[in-house]
Design an enzyme around this catalytic site. Structure first.
Site, PDB file in Angstrom:
ATOM      1  N   ILE A  17       5.336   0.282   3.319  1.00  0.00           N
ATOM      2  CA  ILE A  17       5.893  -1.058   3.122  1.00  0.00           C
ATOM      3  C   ILE A  17       6.837  -1.403   4.276  1.00  0.00           C
ATOM      4  CG2 ILE A  17       7.458  -2.397   1.657  1.00  0.00           C
ATOM      5  CD1 ILE A  17       6.290  -0.837  -0.769  1.00  0.00           C
ATOM      6  N   GLY A  87      12.932   5.079   0.966  1.00  0.00           N
ATOM      7  CA  GLY A  87      12.977   5.621  -0.388  1.00  0.00           C
ATOM      8  C   GLY A  87      12.070   6.829  -0.521  1.00  0.00           C
ATOM      9  N   TYR A 150      14.463   8.509 -10.023  1.00  0.00           N
ATOM     10  CA  TYR A 150      13.994   7.352  -9.246  1.00  0.00           C
ATOM     11  C   TYR A 150      14.334   6.041  -9.971  1.00  0.00           C
ATOM     12  CZ  TYR A 150      10.611   4.491  -6.577  1.00  0.00           C
ATOM     13  OH  TYR A 150      10.004   3.535  -5.797  1.00  0.00           O
TER      14      TYR A 150
HETATM   15  P1  NDP Z   1       6.485   5.740   2.226  1.00  0.00           P
HETATM   16  O1  NDP Z   1       6.676   7.096   1.650  1.00  0.00           O
HETATM   17  O2  NDP Z   1       5.126   5.302   2.627  1.00  0.00           O
HETATM   18  O3  NDP Z   1       7.457   5.561   3.512  1.00  0.00           O
HETATM   19  C1  NDP Z   1       8.803   5.887   3.366  1.00  0.00           C
HETATM   20  C2  NDP Z   1       9.562   5.531   4.613  1.00  0.00           C
HETATM   21  O4  NDP Z   1      10.957   5.818   4.367  1.00  0.00           O
HETATM   22  C3  NDP Z   1       9.180   6.372   5.809  1.00  0.00           C
HETATM   23  O5  NDP Z   1       9.343   5.617   6.996  1.00  0.00           O
HETATM   24  C4  NDP Z   1      10.202   7.511   5.775  1.00  0.00           C
HETATM   25  O6  NDP Z   1      10.435   8.133   7.044  1.00  0.00           O
HETATM   26  C5  NDP Z   1      11.433   6.734   5.331  1.00  0.00           C
HETATM   27  N1  NDP Z   1      12.464   7.593   4.739  1.00  0.00           N
HETATM   28  C6  NDP Z   1      12.365   8.423   3.668  1.00  0.00           C
HETATM   29  N2  NDP Z   1      13.533   9.048   3.458  1.00  0.00           N
HETATM   30  C7  NDP Z   1      14.393   8.618   4.418  1.00  0.00           C
HETATM   31  C8  NDP Z   1      15.731   8.913   4.757  1.00  0.00           C
HETATM   32  N3  NDP Z   1      16.466   9.786   4.047  1.00  0.00           N
HETATM   33  N4  NDP Z   1      16.277   8.306   5.826  1.00  0.00           N
HETATM   34  C9  NDP Z   1      15.561   7.420   6.569  1.00  0.00           C
HETATM   35  N5  NDP Z   1      14.293   7.092   6.294  1.00  0.00           N
HETATM   36  C10 NDP Z   1      13.711   7.693   5.239  1.00  0.00           C
HETATM   37  O7  NDP Z   1       7.120   4.736   1.165  1.00  0.00           O
HETATM   38  P2  NDP Z   1       6.614   3.303   0.664  1.00  0.00           P
HETATM   39  O8  NDP Z   1       6.307   2.457   1.829  1.00  0.00           O
HETATM   40  O9  NDP Z   1       5.614   3.473  -0.380  1.00  0.00           O
HETATM   41  O10 NDP Z   1       7.932   2.766  -0.074  1.00  0.00           O
HETATM   42  C11 NDP Z   1       8.915   2.021   0.608  1.00  0.00           C
HETATM   43  C12 NDP Z   1       9.967   1.584  -0.395  1.00  0.00           C
HETATM   44  O11 NDP Z   1       9.366   0.810  -1.421  1.00  0.00           O
HETATM   45  C13 NDP Z   1      10.659   2.759  -1.084  1.00  0.00           C
HETATM   46  O12 NDP Z   1      12.017   2.437  -1.296  1.00  0.00           O
HETATM   47  C14 NDP Z   1       9.945   2.841  -2.398  1.00  0.00           C
HETATM   48  O13 NDP Z   1      10.734   3.441  -3.383  1.00  0.00           O
HETATM   49  C15 NDP Z   1       9.685   1.385  -2.678  1.00  0.00           C
HETATM   50  N6  NDP Z   1       8.593   1.138  -3.602  1.00  0.00           N
HETATM   51  C16 NDP Z   1       7.332   1.567  -3.304  1.00  0.00           C
HETATM   52  C17 NDP Z   1       6.313   1.311  -4.185  1.00  0.00           C
HETATM   53  C18 NDP Z   1       4.912   1.714  -3.895  1.00  0.00           C
HETATM   54  O14 NDP Z   1       4.072   1.495  -4.768  1.00  0.00           O
HETATM   55  N7  NDP Z   1       4.592   2.263  -2.742  1.00  0.00           N
HETATM   56  C19 NDP Z   1       6.548   0.633  -5.458  1.00  0.00           C
HETATM   57  C20 NDP Z   1       7.901   0.216  -5.655  1.00  0.00           C
HETATM   58  C21 NDP Z   1       8.875   0.485  -4.750  1.00  0.00           C
HETATM   59  P3  NDP Z   1       9.458   9.344   7.544  1.00  0.00           P
HETATM   60  O15 NDP Z   1       8.181   8.670   7.957  1.00  0.00           O
HETATM   61  O16 NDP Z   1      10.191   9.943   8.672  1.00  0.00           O
HETATM   62  O17 NDP Z   1       9.269  10.249   6.369  1.00  0.00           O
END
Ligand code: NDP
Length: 243
Positions: A17, A87, A150
């Site tokens: 996202i 996240g 979560y």
């Molecule tokens: P992804 O797992 O695909 O991507 C997560 C991103 O967050 C990556 O760029 C990752 O970096 C980064 N990240 C994780 N931990 C940290 C940290 N401690 N510090 C900095 N960056 C961090 O997640 P999604 O795209 O699926 O989700 C994005 C957001 O949307 C999240 O907050 C999630 O909870 C929320 N969400 C997602 C849903 C879904 O269906 N996918 C539904 C509802 C909410 P790296 O690549 O280095 O790991």
């Protein structure tokens, strides 16, 4: 000042996202800084395809957030838009959920929102302009079996948004949340297929959402003429939960 050239920071902005949000903002003329945690390969790939600058730091680490925002300001200019998107999940039912899994999710998903907002807040107040969008979740609104950590963190984001919106309003800073439903990203790919099939069966639109469909919402909320939209939560979930 026009939208063009405003600096936008997207946490977790290199995958899923967040990557869609970074790209959408860049296409709209923002100077984007995309943060990530540790996946250098995906981040470098993202940078070479999009030309968007990447910034590796842990949003759960307050000092690292402050230092990164200082660096980004020096490189690109004052930060006008913050999208708290980073996240993680550490799913388990309560009997198997340990304290580390609880803390890591709270520190990253909710603590990260505080750390980043705190790092940009005074600058936004001084300039009388700011746009903050926090990415919550349908599971913060409705709860979810096996996601006590979560759901608590995401639910906290919605309270954080409403409280901070009240403080930002007199200073031209809007603070809003988006609560995505199930979106087709790596995070959802980790859900076992039988569970995912049951989830999709409960989505009236009949499919998972696309990352770009969340990015559209972000672009809407951060617009310069969005100054009257604050403290709101935009649910983008295919009709799965009407809140
Ligand atoms: P992804 O797992 O695909 O991507 C997560 C991103 O967050 C990556 O760029 C990752 O970096 C980064 N990240 C994780 N931990 C940290 C940290 N401690 N510090 C900095 N960056 C961090 O997640 P999604 O795209 O699926 O989700 C994005 C957001 O949307 C999240 O907050 C999630 O909870 C929320 N969400 C997602 C849903 C879904 O269906 N996918 C539904 C509802 C909410 P790296 O690549 O280095 O790991």
């Amino acid at each position: 000042m026009s939208t063009k050239g405003r600096v936008a920071v997207v946490t977790g902005g290199t995958r899923g996202i967040g990557a869609a949000i970074s790209i959408k903002l860049k296409e709209a003329g923002y100077a984007v800084a995309a943060n990530y945690a540790g996946n250098d390969e995906r981040a470098n790939q993202f940078k070479s395809v999009t030309g968007i600058s990447i910034h590796k730091f842990d949003v759960a680490d307050y000092e690292a957030c402050v230092a990164a925002c200082t660096r980004i300001t020096a490189e690109l200019g004052p930060i006008a838009v913050l999208v708290n998107n980073a996240g993680i999940t550490r799913d388990a039912t309560m009997s198997k959920l340990n304290h580390d899994m609880w803390q890591e999710v709270l520190d990253t998903n909710l603590g990260g929102c505080f750390n980043m907002a705190k790092a940009v807040w005074d600058g936004m107040r001084e300039r009388n302009f700011g746009r903050i969008v926090n990415i919550g979740s349908i599971n913060g609104q409705a709860g979810q079996y096996g996601q006590v950590n979560y759901a608590a963190a995401k639910s906290g984001i919605h309270g954080f948004t409403k409280a901070l919106a009240q403080e930002g309003a007199p200073k031209g800073i809007t603070v809003n949340a988006i609560a995505p439903g199930y979106i087709d990203t790596d995070m959802v790919a980790a859900v076992p297929k039988p569970v995912l099939d049951k989830i999709v069966a409960r989505i009236p639109v009949g499919r998972l959402g696309k990352a770009d469909e969340i990015a559209r919402g972000v672009l809407f909320l951060v617009a310069d003429d969005g100054g009257f939209i604050t403290g709101s939560t935009l649910s983008i979930n295919g009709g799965q939960h009407m809140y």
